[in-house]
Scaffold this motif. Structure first.
Motif, PDB file in Angstrom:
ATOM      1  N   PHE A 117      47.671  31.223  30.706  1.00 56.92           N
ATOM      2  CA  PHE A 117      46.356  30.721  31.116  1.00 56.92           C
ATOM      3  C   PHE A 117      46.239  30.749  32.634  1.00 56.92           C
ATOM      4  CE2 PHE A 117      46.868  29.351  26.845  1.00 56.92           C
ATOM      5  CZ  PHE A 117      45.595  29.444  26.306  1.00 56.92           C
ATOM      6  N   TYR A 118      46.115  31.953  33.180  1.00 58.71           N
ATOM      7  CA  TYR A 118      46.060  32.144  34.636  1.00 58.71           C
ATOM      8  C   TYR A 118      44.681  32.575  35.122  1.00 58.71           C
ATOM      9  CZ  TYR A 118      46.688  36.978  33.147  1.00 58.71           C
ATOM     10  OH  TYR A 118      46.556  38.188  32.517  1.00 58.71           O
ATOM     11  N   ARG A 119      43.789  32.891  34.205  1.00 64.57           N
ATOM     12  CA  ARG A 119      42.431  33.308  34.574  1.00 64.57           C
ATOM     13  C   ARG A 119      41.580  32.055  34.725  1.00 64.57           C
ATOM     14  NH1 ARG A 119      42.150  36.600  30.949  1.00 64.57           N
ATOM     15  NH2 ARG A 119      42.664  38.431  32.152  1.00 64.57           N
ATOM     16  N   ILE A 120      40.963  31.886  35.897  1.00 65.33           N
ATOM     17  CA  ILE A 120      40.166  30.693  36.175  1.00 65.33           C
ATOM     18  C   ILE A 120      38.690  31.073  36.137  1.00 65.33           C
ATOM     19  CG2 ILE A 120      39.673  28.881  37.860  1.00 65.33           C
ATOM     20  CD1 ILE A 120      42.592  29.513  38.946  1.00 65.33           C
ATOM     21  N   GLN A 121      37.955  30.441  35.247  1.00 68.17           N
ATOM     22  CA  GLN A 121      36.521  30.683  35.105  1.00 68.17           C
ATOM     23  C   GLN A 121      35.777  29.434  35.546  1.00 68.17           C
ATOM     24  OE1 GLN A 121      34.735  33.512  34.206  1.00 68.17           O
ATOM     25  NE2 GLN A 121      33.082  32.211  34.947  1.00 68.17           N
ATOM     26  N   SER A 129      38.588  33.930  39.033  1.00 65.72           N
ATOM     27  CA  SER A 129      39.750  34.339  39.825  1.00 65.72           C
ATOM     28  C   SER A 129      40.990  34.320  38.946  1.00 65.72           C
ATOM     29  CB  SER A 129      39.935  33.407  41.026  1.00 65.72           C
ATOM     30  OG  SER A 129      40.188  32.087  40.595  1.00 65.72           O
ATOM     31  N   LEU A 130      42.033  34.975  39.436  1.00 62.74           N
ATOM     32  CA  LEU A 130      43.309  35.000  38.745  1.00 62.74           C
ATOM     33  C   LEU A 130      44.322  34.214  39.557  1.00 62.74           C
ATOM     34  CD1 LEU A 130      43.587  38.766  37.738  1.00 62.74           C
ATOM     35  CD2 LEU A 130      42.622  36.884  36.416  1.00 62.74           C
ATOM     36  N   ARG A 131      45.107  33.417  38.890  1.00 64.74           N
ATOM     37  CA  ARG A 131      46.181  32.718  39.585  1.00 64.74           C
ATOM     38  C   ARG A 131      47.166  33.793  40.031  1.00 64.74           C
ATOM     39  NH1 ARG A 131      50.887  29.127  37.293  1.00 64.74           N
ATOM     40  NH2 ARG A 131      51.607  28.248  39.246  1.00 64.74           N
ATOM     41  N   PRO A 132      47.519  33.794  41.297  1.00 68.20           N
ATOM     42  CA  PRO A 132      48.407  34.853  41.780  1.00 68.20           C
ATOM     43  C   PRO A 132      49.816  34.705  41.218  1.00 68.20           C
ATOM     44  CG  PRO A 132      48.031  33.233  43.501  1.00 68.20           C
ATOM     45  CD  PRO A 132      47.148  32.857  42.345  1.00 68.20           C
ATOM     46  N   LEU A 133      50.514  35.833  41.184  1.00 69.51           N
ATOM     47  CA  LEU A 133      51.935  35.792  40.849  1.00 69.51           C
ATOM     48  C   LEU A 133      52.657  35.117  41.996  1.00 69.51           C
ATOM     49  CD1 LEU A 133      52.596  39.348  39.408  1.00 69.51           C
ATOM     50  CD2 LEU A 133      52.941  37.190  38.232  1.00 69.51           C
TER      51      LEU A 133
END
Length: 139
Positions: A117-121, A129-133
Protein backbone atom coordinates in the motif's frame (compact mmCIF):
# COMPACT_ATOMS: atom_id res chain seq x y z
CA UNK A 1 -15.14 -31.30 1.65
CA UNK A 2 -13.58 -28.96 4.17
CA UNK A 3 -11.64 -30.28 7.12
CA UNK A 4 -12.78 -27.19 9.02
CA UNK A 5 -16.18 -27.53 10.69
CA UNK A 6 -19.29 -25.73 9.49
CA UNK A 7 -21.14 -23.98 12.25
CA UNK A 8 -24.89 -23.64 11.84
CA UNK A 9 -25.43 -21.41 14.84
CA UNK A 10 -24.72 -17.70 14.44
CA UNK A 11 -23.97 -17.56 18.17
CA UNK A 12 -21.39 -20.38 17.88
CA UNK A 13 -19.74 -18.68 14.89
CA UNK A 14 -19.57 -15.27 16.57
CA UNK A 15 -18.98 -16.20 20.21
CA UNK A 16 -17.48 -19.67 20.09
CA UNK A 17 -13.85 -20.70 20.00
CA UNK A 18 -14.17 -23.07 17.03
CA UNK A 19 -12.36 -21.98 13.86
CA UNK A 20 -14.90 -22.44 11.07
CA UNK A 21 -13.85 -20.12 8.24
CA UNK A 22 -16.46 -19.14 5.68
CA UNK A 23 -14.72 -19.67 2.36
CA UNK A 24 -16.33 -17.95 -0.63
CA UNK A 25 -17.65 -19.73 -3.74
CA UNK A 26 -14.06 -20.03 -5.05
CA UNK A 27 -12.92 -21.57 -1.78
CA UNK A 28 -11.09 -18.44 -0.61
CA UNK A 29 -11.09 -16.19 2.43
CA UNK A 30 -9.55 -12.70 2.48
CA UNK A 31 -6.44 -12.22 4.59
CA UNK A 32 -5.15 -8.83 5.78
CA UNK A 33 -1.50 -8.85 6.87
CA UNK A 34 0.13 -6.23 9.10
CA UNK A 35 3.58 -5.75 10.60
CA UNK A 36 3.44 -7.07 14.19
CA UNK A 37 5.82 -4.39 15.46
CA UNK A 38 4.73 -1.23 13.63
CA UNK A 39 1.11 -2.02 12.79
CA UNK A 40 1.77 -1.07 9.15
CA UNK A 41 -0.64 -2.62 6.67
CA UNK A 42 1.56 -4.84 4.51
CA UNK A 43 -0.74 -6.64 2.13
CA UNK A 44 -4.13 -8.16 1.42
CA UNK A 45 -4.18 -11.64 -0.04
CA UNK A 46 -6.35 -14.73 -0.06
CA UNK A 47 -6.16 -18.12 1.58
CA UNK A 48 -7.74 -21.38 0.65
CA UNK A 49 -8.19 -24.24 3.08
CA UNK A 50 -4.73 -25.68 2.42
CA UNK A 51 -2.89 -22.37 2.84
CA UNK A 52 -4.79 -21.60 6.05
CA UNK A 53 -3.97 -25.03 7.44
CA UNK A 54 -0.27 -24.67 6.47
CA UNK A 55 -0.13 -21.24 8.10
CA UNK A 56 -1.55 -22.61 11.34
CA UNK A 57 0.74 -25.66 11.31
CA UNK A 58 4.00 -23.93 10.27
CA UNK A 59 3.67 -20.50 11.90
CA UNK A 60 4.60 -18.94 8.55
CA UNK A 61 2.24 -17.22 6.12
CA UNK A 62 0.92 -19.23 3.20
CA UNK A 63 -1.53 -17.80 0.68
CA UNK A 64 -3.39 -18.81 -2.46
CA UNK A 65 -2.20 -16.93 -5.53
CA UNK A 66 -5.22 -16.14 -7.66
CA UNK A 67 -3.03 -15.06 -10.60
CA UNK A 68 -0.90 -18.23 -10.57
CA UNK A 69 -3.69 -20.48 -9.26
CA UNK A 70 -1.25 -22.06 -6.84
CA UNK A 71 -0.22 -22.28 -3.22
CA UNK A 72 2.21 -19.52 -2.25
CA UNK A 73 4.61 -19.63 0.70
CA UNK A 74 5.30 -15.91 1.17
CA UNK A 75 9.03 -15.25 0.98
CA UNK A 76 9.96 -18.67 -0.40
CA UNK A 77 11.90 -17.12 -3.28
CA UNK A 78 12.58 -13.62 -1.90
CA UNK A 79 13.63 -14.64 1.61
CA UNK A 80 10.96 -12.34 3.06
CA UNK A 81 9.32 -15.12 5.06
CA UNK A 82 6.41 -13.90 7.15
CA UNK A 83 6.51 -15.39 10.64
CA UNK A 84 3.06 -15.21 12.19
CA UNK A 85 2.96 -13.57 15.62
CA UNK A 86 -0.83 -13.56 15.91
CA UNK A 87 -3.80 -14.68 13.83
CA UNK A 88 -7.26 -13.19 14.28
CA UNK A 89 -10.53 -14.16 12.64
CA UNK A 90 -13.34 -11.63 12.22
CA UNK A 91 -16.79 -11.90 13.80
CA UNK A 92 -18.44 -13.96 11.05
CA UNK A 93 -15.24 -15.86 10.17
CA UNK A 94 -14.94 -14.68 6.58
CA UNK A 95 -11.73 -12.65 6.96
CA UNK A 96 -8.36 -13.30 8.57
CA UNK A 97 -5.87 -10.85 10.05
CA UNK A 98 -2.24 -11.92 10.35
CA UNK A 99 0.26 -9.97 12.41
CA UNK A 100 3.70 -10.96 11.10
CA UNK A 101 7.40 -10.28 11.29
CA UNK A 102 9.01 -10.18 7.86
CA UNK A 103 12.41 -11.80 7.41
CA UNK A 104 15.08 -11.05 4.84
CA UNK A 105 15.94 -7.73 3.23
CA UNK A 106 13.45 -5.28 1.87
CA UNK A 107 9.77 -5.40 2.44
CA UNK A 108 6.74 -7.40 1.75
CA UNK A 109 5.81 -6.04 -1.69
CA UNK A 110 7.21 -7.47 -4.93
CA UNK A 111 8.15 -3.87 -5.86
CA UNK A 112 10.68 -3.86 -2.99
CA UNK A 113 8.62 -1.60 -0.75
CA UNK A 114 7.81 -2.34 2.87
CA UNK A 115 4.08 -2.45 2.09
CA UNK A 116 1.96 -3.14 -0.97
CA UNK A 117 0.00 0.00 0.00
CA UNK A 118 2.44 2.64 -1.27
CA UNK A 119 0.17 4.52 -3.69
CA UNK A 120 -1.27 7.63 -2.03
CA UNK A 121 -4.55 8.96 -3.41
CA UNK A 122 -5.56 12.33 -1.91
CA UNK A 123 -9.19 12.72 -0.94
CA UNK A 124 -10.95 15.80 -2.27
CA UNK A 125 -8.43 16.59 -4.98
CA UNK A 126 -4.73 16.81 -5.49
CA UNK A 127 -2.29 14.57 -7.29
CA UNK A 128 -1.66 10.96 -6.44
CA UNK A 129 1.86 10.00 -5.40
CA UNK A 130 3.93 6.91 -4.75
CA UNK A 131 5.79 6.31 -1.53
CA UNK A 132 9.43 6.28 -2.60
CA UNK A 133 11.66 3.27 -2.21
CA UNK A 134 13.84 3.72 0.83
CA UNK A 135 17.31 2.20 0.63
CA UNK A 136 16.63 -0.07 3.61
CA UNK A 137 13.42 -1.23 1.91
CA UNK A 138 14.99 -2.02 -1.49
CA UNK A 139 15.64 -5.63 -2.32
Amino acid sequence: MSSFPRLTSKHDAEEGLTLAPKFDARGLVTCVTTDADTGDLLMVAHMNEESLRKTIESGEAWYWSRSRQSLWHKGDTSGQIQTVVEMRIDCDQDAIWLKVRVGGDGGCCHTGRHSCFYRIQPIGGGEASLRPLIISEAR
